[in-house]
Design a protein around this motif. Structure first.
Motif: not given
Length: 254
Positions: A10-35
């Motif tokens: 649950a802790f991990f899922v919550g933090l993932c949600t925070v990062l996904l929300c933050l990704s829309g706040f900065s044009l100089r930010a980038q979201l990366r997924l490593d599978l």
């Protein structure tokens, strides 16, 4: 015996949600997924003694055998201004050993007789929150150092025809994070990254070395070798292991 806590997922899922929300706040930010997935292809050693005082020291590799085990791990990262990266890692793992012990074994105050079919399920789940700063961030080179807070969710279960017992342990471990990436051209590259730290109570290393290939600016592949090594020598438990991984992965930038 410890009660196994259930908050890490649950802790991990919550933090993932925070990062996904933050990704829309900065044009100089980038979201990366490593599978990443592949096989745990072998183990140099896996030494267990529980309890540390009075238990039997057993090298699972010498007494039992384990088939190659499929693994997977997921890392979600958020990079700001091309240098500051916060990432979350979920890395579950269970390796099953089967066979028979060559001697009587006292594990967790239960006796497992020699020469009887036995099974050991070795679970070592990892949840990590990492911050890293890339002090070199050019087109060809990326070199960074950071800190990782690792939640270790471990469980070792011994079973035979008449006895079954397990010892679980959950704790937080600080680690040093590092990453070195070299990309001489538009497609091929080399990647070295990991978490590691040692103390008088134990050590932990999780290191990947391999190659990368960019299919497009947003999608890449990686393949290589991963080693997970370490353990602890404390009052309750003695356990040190070395696991070898053959890894492949998909890298996605959003």
């Amino acid at each position: 015996m410890h009660r196994k806590l259930r908050f890490p997922k649950a802790f991990f899922v919550g933090l993932c949600t925070v990062l996904l929300c933050l990704s829309g706040f900065s044009l100089r930010a980038q979201l990366r997924l490593d599978l990443e997935s592949g096989l745990v292809v072998g183990s140099n050693y896996n030494e267990v003694r529980i309890p540390n005082q009075g238990g039997t020291l057993v090298n699972l590799n010498n007494n039992l055998s384990a088939k190659p085990t499929v693994f997977y791990r997921v890392r979600l990262g958020y990079t700001i201004a091309n240098r500051h990266t916060v990432s979350l890692l979920y890395a579950p793992l269970t390796v099953r050993y089967t066979g028979a012990f060559g001697q009587n074994v006292n594990f967790n105050n239960q006796l497992f007789a020699a020469n009887r079919p036995a099974t050991v399920d070795y679970t070592f789940n990892s949840y990590r929150l990492t911050y890293r700063y890339d002090f070199v961030a050019s087109k060809q080179w990326q070199v960074g150092l950071g800190l990782t807070a690792k939640i270790r969710d471990a469980n070792v279960r011994f079973s035979d025809e008449s006895v079954s017992t397990h010892f679980d342990n959950l704790g937080v471990v600080p680690l040093t994070n590092f990453r070195v990436a070299y990309k001489p051209g538009d497609h091929w590259g080399v990647l070295l990254e990991g978490d590691a730290l040692g103390s008088r109570f134990g050590r932990a290393e999780d290191i990947f070395l391999g190659g990368t290939y960019s299919l497009s600016p947003a999608i890449g592949l990686k393949a290589g070798y991963r080693v997970v090594e370490g353990g602890a020598n404390v009052d309750e438990v003695y356990n040190f292991t070395w696991l070898n991984y053959a890894s492949v992965g998909l890298l996605i930038s959003l």
